[in-house]
Design an enzyme around this catalytic site. Structure first.
Site, short mmCIF file in Angstrom:
data_model
loop_
_atom_site.label_atom_id
_atom_site.label_comp_id
_atom_site.label_asym_id
_atom_site.label_seq_id
_atom_site.Cartn_x
_atom_site.Cartn_y
_atom_site.Cartn_z
N GLU A 129 0.80 -1.20 0.09
CA GLU A 129 0.03 0.07 0.01
C GLU A 129 1.08 1.26 0.06
OE1 GLU A 129 -2.11 -0.26 3.65
OE2 GLU A 129 -3.87 -1.42 2.57
N ARG A 179 -14.61 -9.49 16.40
CA ARG A 179 -14.89 -9.84 17.84
C ARG A 179 -15.32 -8.69 18.45
NH1 ARG A 179 -9.31 -8.58 17.16
NH2 ARG A 179 -8.92 -6.49 18.09
C1 MV4 Z 1 -0.91 1.78 7.62
C2 MV4 Z 1 -0.24 2.72 7.94
C3 MV4 Z 1 0.26 3.67 7.07
N1 MV4 Z 1 -0.03 3.61 5.88
N2 MV4 Z 1 -0.94 1.52 6.27
C4 MV4 Z 1 -0.71 -0.63 11.75
C5 MV4 Z 1 -2.01 -1.66 12.31
C6 MV4 Z 1 -2.79 -2.05 11.16
N3 MV4 Z 1 -4.11 -2.30 11.43
C7 MV4 Z 1 -2.42 -0.84 10.26
N4 MV4 Z 1 -1.15 -0.17 10.62
C8 MV4 Z 1 -0.98 0.81 9.86
N5 MV4 Z 1 -1.17 0.66 8.59
C9 MV4 Z 1 -0.57 2.50 5.45
N6 MV4 Z 1 -1.00 2.33 4.21
C10 MV4 Z 1 0.30 2.84 9.44
C11 MV4 Z 1 -0.05 1.99 10.24
C12 MV4 Z 1 0.14 2.23 11.66
C13 MV4 Z 1 -0.71 2.29 12.69
C14 MV4 Z 1 -2.24 2.23 12.44
C15 MV4 Z 1 -3.09 2.24 13.48
C16 MV4 Z 1 -2.55 2.62 14.74
C17 MV4 Z 1 -1.19 2.73 14.93
C18 MV4 Z 1 -0.35 2.64 13.98
C19 MV4 Z 1 1.14 2.88 14.14
C20 MV4 Z 1 1.94 2.68 13.09
C21 MV4 Z 1 1.80 2.30 12.00
#
Ligand code: MV4
Length: 447
Positions: free
Chosen positions: A200, A292
């Site tokens: 992504e 959940r």
């Molecule tokens: C991402 C992102 C930035 N860009 N995807 C981390 C958990 C998972 N559910 C998805 N995550 C992320 N995906 C894209 N394309 C940044 C994160 C992310 C993050 C997301 C939610 C809460 C905390 C986070 C901490 C670091 C990175």
């Protein structure tokens, strides 16, 4: 409705489910490991069955022992809580084939949403906005390069079998991409037994917004608004709230409608959460679906004045919703949850198990404490370090923060280190009070 159910979990969530059952006249069976003989969930259930030694693999993850406990006690259904077996499709399948109702979605839906690449494809096909990236799993570096050129750097490689932040790698240049791609894939193979990865565009400092959805077994799907879960450390949430400060009622409706469409697309039943990332321009993108009830469900209960666990039991018991989307109002104002962990925030949040020598829980108007602990309780070292969820509710966000600051000060726990002093500092910070923080907040705050 059920006469008796078994709770395949421990700690505060087991107690939370027992409380809902008591109020509904449903008898409860607790299962416990030898490390949890003195936990409140073991005491407060109508019956309790020991299912083995402390290690989760031998007790709370031991499917055969849990099913046997349900059969011996004549439990008609199993509530899995969160963690442990909650998103294990084989367990859900086994319950159903033993004529024990699994309180959650169908096993095939758990499987489908458990593969994050398939989940994303399913959602894109249903018209849900997703982050630009590979349409499916990527199999070689040439393909990865081509897609990265198209969507632009930086990019993020995610494991299909990952989720919740496990198995992700960021690449800012074509050179870094080769390493990120092969490392992500081999790590995914090692950790999950599945080398599949997808790509992504990387979104910098997004907000983590999740929408609570619910579906009965008659095709009715509703949402209960959003939660802002951006305050996380290494993918462990520490503070959650609802509503999210930067979302307008119009945006809430739009996002809720998207979440409902997502749930409808997979034939969802029972409680679920659709996770979105919100970029700094205010665009929302689907991330993952959690099949959940979540740790942070009480913030939604407080702002919507509903009992989501009772609703889970009613839906699994075959009852249709007695309400529709227009009846779901956000009359509770604002709610915040602090996850109180037995950890030392001064030493990189290392776990701090042991005996609680003093326990004074806060109270007063607008305060809720969900916990299986008490004075003299010994926190076992084998499980999650969360010992309580402290929630406050008030008409406005500012009042809710002031109330949380007050409640955190009232919470006296001695004998073990906790996250309370750290959460107090966050409540007092300008950045948190602004409400505009993203997932980068804690890292910056700690530095
Ligand atoms: C991402 C992102 C930035 N860009 N995807 C981390 C958990 C998972 N559910 C998805 N995550 C992320 N995906 C894209 N394309 C940044 C994160 C992310 C993050 C997301 C939610 C809460 C905390 C986070 C901490 C670091 C990175």
């Amino acid at each position: 409705m059920f006469n008796k159910i078994l709770i395949a979990n421990r700690g505060e969530i087991a107690l939370r489910i027992i409380r809902a059952c008591k109020e509904m006249g449903i008898k409860t069976v607790a299962v416990y490991s030898t490390a949890d003989e003195d936990s409140l969930h073991t005491w407060f259930a109508d019956e309790a069955v020991c299912i083995g030694p402390p290690q989760s693999a031998d007790s709370y993850l031991n499917v055969a022992r849990i099913i046997s406990a349900a059969e011996i006690t004549d439990a008609e259904a199993i509530h899995p809580g969160y963690g442990f077996l909650a998103e294990n499709a084989e367990f859900a399948e086994l319950c159903n084939s033993c004529k024990i109702k699994f309180i959650g979605p169908r096993p095939d839906v758990i499987t489908r949403m458990g593969d994050k690449a398939i989940a994303k494809k399913t959602m894109r096909d249903a018209g849900v906005p997703v982050v630009p990236g590979s349409k499916e799993e990527i199999t070689d570096i040439e393909e990865a390069r081509a897609i990265a050129e198209e969507i632009g750097y930086p990019v993020i490689i995610k494991a299909s079998a990952g989720g919740g932040g496990r198995g992700m790698r960021i690449a800012s240049t074509p050179l870094a991409l080769s390493t990120a791609f092969s490392m992500a894939s081999s790590e995914a193979e090692k950790a999950f037994g599945n080398p599949g990865v997808y790509m992504e565009r990387y979104i910098n400092n997004p907000k983590h917004i999740e929408v609570q959805i619910f579906a009965d077994e008659f095709g009715h799907v509703v949402h209960f608004g959003e939660r802002d879960c951006s305050i996380q450390r290494r993918h462990q949430k520490l503070i959650e709230e609802s509503p999210c400060s930067v979302i307008t009622p119009e945006e809430r409706k739009k996002l809720g409608d998207i979440a409902v469409r997502a749930a409808e697309a997979v034939g969802y039943t029972n409680a679920g959460t659709i996770e979105f990332l919100r970029d700094e321009q205010g665009n929302f993108f689907f991330m993952e679906m959690n099949t959940r009830i979540q740790v942070e469900h009480p913030v939604t209960e407080l702002v919507t004045l509903t009992d989501l666990v009772k609703l889970q039991l009613e839906v699994a018991g075959g009852l249709p919703f007695k309400f529709s989307q227009k009846d779901i109002e956000f009359k509770g104002g604002h709610a915040i949850e602090c996850r109180i962990n037995a950890e030392n925030p001064d030493k990189g949040f290392i776990p701090s198990p042991g005996k609680i020598t003093t326990w004074h829980a806060p109270g007063g108007n607008g305060v809720r404490v969900d916990s299986h602990c008490y004075e003299e309780y010994v926190i076992p070292p084998y499980y999650d370090s969360m010992i309580a969820k402290l929630l406050t509710r008030a008409a406005t966000r500012d009042e809710c923060i002031a109330r949380m600051e007050r409640a955190l000060q009232e919470f006296i726990i001695e004998g073990v280190k906790t996250t309370i002093p750290f959460q107090l500092k966050v409540m007092r910070s300008k950045e948190f009070r602004s409400g505009t923080f993203g997932t980068g907040f804690l890292e910056d705050f700690l530095a």
